[in-house]
Design a protein around this motif. Structure first.
Motif, PDB file in Angstrom:
ATOM      1  N   GLU A 186     108.153  17.997  84.070  1.00 45.05           N
ATOM      2  CA  GLU A 186     107.396  17.959  82.820  1.00 45.05           C
ATOM      3  C   GLU A 186     105.972  17.455  83.023  1.00 45.05           C
ATOM      4  OE1 GLU A 186     109.543  15.537  80.079  1.00 45.05           O
ATOM      5  OE2 GLU A 186     111.053  17.071  79.719  1.00 45.05           O
ATOM      6  N   LYS A 194     103.922  16.265  80.694  1.00 47.37           N
ATOM      7  CA  LYS A 194     103.678  15.033  79.943  1.00 47.37           C
ATOM      8  C   LYS A 194     104.162  13.805  80.714  1.00 47.37           C
ATOM      9  CE  LYS A 194     104.468  12.827  75.479  1.00 47.37           C
ATOM     10  NZ  LYS A 194     105.063  12.960  74.153  1.00 47.37           N
ATOM     11  N   ASP A 247     103.292  19.952  76.351  1.00 49.56           N
ATOM     12  CA  ASP A 247     103.444  20.773  77.552  1.00 49.56           C
ATOM     13  C   ASP A 247     103.328  22.250  77.199  1.00 49.56           C
ATOM     14  OD1 ASP A 247     103.951  18.355  78.798  1.00 49.56           O
ATOM     15  OD2 ASP A 247     105.951  18.893  79.499  1.00 49.56           O
TER      16      ASP A 247
END
Length: 188
Positions: free
Chosen positions: A46, A48, A138
């Motif tokens: 991910e 983030k 994202d």
């Protein structure tokens, strides 16, 4: 070179100097000066989570966790190089970077104390930049990168397709008028 727009928008924070080469409805073509940065690389799934981990490491560095134990001013943007893995659930390499303040561009910033943080340089480069507002997720960064790639492909532009950058310019405490970017780097 130009940094005046961002100096106006983001106050007194240093940011990389660039010149706008061309501007379209979909993107700007910018020529950036070569510059020093401080970076850390995080393999993750991910964006983030990786950006958050990277930000914390770099914030510790500018807060005095460096060889000289000095505080270093915050700059913009928080730049993240995204190098996607080979499959949909493979880890991506995210290299999160802080721009070195103008005062440290010539001589360099102090060496990091954290072995996962390093000083680096980006050469002069031409970036195709698409900007957008809001709190970027994202999915927002991915969608904006896909939109930019389609625009560049339609215009016949040559760019590195194996990676792109995301750039965030605002504190998490700024609720409105946020500025985010995605960059592809021009290739020959």
């Amino acid at each position: 070179m130009m940094a005046g727009l961002f100096k106006t928008i983001f106050g007194k924070l240093d940011c990389p100097n660039y010149k706008v080469v061309t501007s379209t409805a979909d993107y700007e073509e910018r020529l950036y000066e070569g510059a020093r940065w401080t970076s850390t690389t995080i393999p993750d799934i991910e964006h983030k989570a990786a950006r958050s981990t990277g930000f914390r490491r770099l914030f510790n560095y500018i807060s005095g966790h460096n060889e000289k134990k000095v505080k270093i001013p915050m700059t913009v943007p928080v730049l993240t190089k995204v190098e996607p893995g080979d499959g949909p659930f493979c880890k991506t390499d995210f290299t999160v970077s802080f721009f070195a303040p103008y005062a440290d561009q010539a001589e360099g910033t102090p060496q990091p104390s954290d072995p996962d943080v390093f000083n680096s340089s980006l050469p002069e480069m031409t970036a195709y930049v698409r900007y957008f507002g809001g709190f970027a997720s994202d999915e927002d960064f991915t969608k904006q990168a896909e939109t930019l790639a389609k625009s560049l492909d339609s215009a016949g532009k040559n760019y590195h397709k194996d990676h792109y950058y995301t750039a965030g310019y605002n504190s998490p405490f700024k609720p409105i008028n946020r500025h985010n970017e995605v960059w592809f780097i021009k290739s020959d």
